[in-house]
Each structure stands twice: as structure tokens, then as C-alpha cells.
Scaffold this active site. Structure first.
Site, PDB file in Angstrom:
ATOM      1  N   GLY A 132      51.048  44.126  36.098  1.00 15.77           N
ATOM      2  CA  GLY A 132      49.901  43.831  36.959  1.00 15.77           C
ATOM      3  C   GLY A 132      49.191  42.583  36.482  1.00 15.77           C
ATOM      4  N   GLU A 158      52.636  39.817  41.510  1.00  9.74           N
ATOM      5  CA  GLU A 158      52.723  40.327  40.152  1.00  9.74           C
ATOM      6  C   GLU A 158      54.053  41.020  39.906  1.00  9.74           C
ATOM      7  OE1 GLU A 158      50.965  40.000  37.519  1.00  9.74           O
ATOM      8  OE2 GLU A 158      49.306  38.854  38.375  1.00  9.74           O
ATOM      9  N   GLU A 202      56.006  39.326  36.746  1.00 10.23           N
ATOM     10  CA  GLU A 202      56.071  40.069  35.497  1.00 10.23           C
ATOM     11  C   GLU A 202      57.396  40.791  35.298  1.00 10.23           C
ATOM     12  OE1 GLU A 202      53.014  41.764  33.489  1.00 10.23           O
ATOM     13  OE2 GLU A 202      51.393  41.203  34.826  1.00 10.23           O
ATOM     14  N   PRO A 251      33.439  51.771  33.666  1.00  9.44           N
ATOM     15  CA  PRO A 251      32.959  50.775  32.711  1.00  9.44           C
ATOM     16  C   PRO A 251      33.698  50.909  31.382  1.00  9.44           C
ATOM     17  CG  PRO A 251      31.120  51.869  33.800  1.00  9.44           C
ATOM     18  CD  PRO A 251      32.358  52.632  34.178  1.00  9.44           C
ATOM     19  N   GLU A 309      58.284  41.736  27.304  1.00  8.88           N
ATOM     20  CA  GLU A 309      59.466  42.483  27.675  1.00  8.88           C
ATOM     21  C   GLU A 309      59.130  43.340  28.890  1.00  8.88           C
ATOM     22  OE1 GLU A 309      60.653  44.867  24.400  1.00  8.88           O
ATOM     23  OE2 GLU A 309      61.136  43.187  23.080  1.00  8.88           O
TER      24      GLU A 309
END
Length: 220
Positions: free
Chosen positions: A39, A55, A59, A77, A108
Site C-alpha cells: 500500500g 500501489e 509494490e 489515532p 521484498e
């Protein structure tokens, strides 16, 4: 107060009979060297779905998935040590998953059986658990299992999807009867392939039904 938006991907496939998830090893802080879901940050001009697709490619090197849907939003939060970050998680199902290629901030990328998961960065353990449960539940009342299969598949291959995702064994005869009697779930192609012990096995494709009635319940 400013905040950032990210997308995280729960990519599931079945490899060697086991439900597996795509994990990356982070190449940069925070959690450098740790395992995480793929992500990243949403760019200012991007739609969320476009960010998820980007993404996925950046990735992992993978392009496209058999099924992609929004899983949920996560914004507690402190979930990201870099600041106030809200993430939109996506669930993707990938049939015949190839070996991924790491890129961007991933050192990786690899498919890992969900039964042998390492600790995950951020709150990705919770996100992954939600994604797995979503997939397991949707197999009960939608034809989503076919997204794990090639375009044409046997009932035995479809049963193996249910067994892998649910983590249980199913009676072959009962499963065949339920699947083929559920209106719109699967459609016979009229073609066959070699099945177990060389016996011909009929090939099917996914039907048009958006939901399964009656559903295929995990129990019973």
C-alpha cells in the site's frame, strides 16, 4: 489538523492448497525490515481505486486482480507513527497468482500462508483479519469463490477453494450437489478435462447470479 490518506491491499490467493496473502518487507522507516500489507499514500489527483491499482503494480509488479473491493476504513489515532493517517483497505482475490516483484518502498514481496503469518506493521494484522473474514463470509452467499479459479474450472477445483479459505474439509458429493443445484452459480461448458486418476471432469464457468440461494454455509 492535517492528515494523510493511504490505501492498503489485502491480496489473497490459493497456493499449494493454502490460503495465502501477499506481504512485503518494508525497505524504509517506519517498521523498516518488517512485514506489511502492500500500500501507500494516495496522490492529490488520484481516486482511491486508482491509487489501489497503482500501489498494486508499484509494490508487487502484479497487474489486475480477479476481484477488488473496498474492505473498510481505518483511522485510529496513533496507528501510523508518521502522523494522522487514515487508510482505505481493499480486498483483492487473485487466481493463478504469479510470483510478485517488489518495488517502490518494498524490499521484498512474497505470498505467505495465512496459517504462518509473521507480526505485521501498523494495524495491518487487524486489517488482514477483517479481509480474511470478509472473504470467508462472502463465499457463503456470493459466487466469489470463482474469483480464485481460472476462467474454466472443475467442481473439485471450486471445492478446494472453499476448503482452503474456510480451513475445513467438505464432502465432495454433497458439495457437488449443492453447487450444481444452486441457480446461476456455475454453468457447464460442455467440455471436460482429465480429473483425478485420469477420469474426465466436467468444466464449468461462473454463472450470472450475484448472490447464492440457498447459501453454502460453513457449518452443516
Amino acid at each position: 489538523m492535517s492528515f494523510a490518506v493511504t490505501v492498503d491491499l489485502v491480496l489473497l490467493t490459493i497456493r499449494e492448497g493454502a490460503l495465502s496473502v501477499l506481504l512485503i518487507r518494508r525497505a524504509i522507516p517506519p517498521y523498516q525490515g518488517g512485514s506489511a500489507l502492500p500500500g501507500g499514500f494516495v496522490l492529490p489527483e488520484e481516486d482511491l481505486d486508482d491509487a489501489a491499482e497503482r500501489e498494486l503494480v508499484e509494490e508487487t509488479g502484479l497487474r489486475g486482480a480477479g476481484h477488488l473491493e473496498q474492505l473498510g476504513s481505518y483511522g485510529a489515532p496513533g496507528r501510523d507513527p508518521r502522523g494522522r493517517v487514515v487508510t482505505i483497505a481493499y480486498l483483492a482475490l487473485v487466481p493463478d497468482a504469479p510470483s510478485p516483484r517488489a518495488g517502490s518502498d518494498a524490499a521484498e514481496a512474497d505470498w505467505v500462508p495465512v496459517a504462518a503469518l509473521p507480526p505485521l506493521a501498523f494495524d495491518h494484522g487487524r486489517i488482514l483479519a477483517d479481509g480474511i473474514e470478509r472473504a470467508r463470509a462472502k463465499l457463503e452467499y456470493t459466487p466469489l469463490a470463482a474469483a480464485f479459479c481460472p476462467p474454466e474450472f472443475t467442481i473439485a477445483e471450486l471445492r478446494q477453494v472453499y476448503e482452503s479459505v474456510w480451513g475445513t474439509r467438505l464432502d465432495p458429493r454433497n458439495f457437488h450437489r449443492k453447487v450444481t443445484s444452486t441457480d446461476g452459480f456455475v454453468v457447464a461448458t460442455g467440455r471436460s478435462t482429465a480429473g483425478e486418476r485420469g477420469r474426465p471432469a466436467q468444466l464449468f464457468v461462473r454463472g450470472a447470479a450475484p448472490v447464492l440461494y440457498p447459501p453454502l454455509l460453513r457449518k452443516g
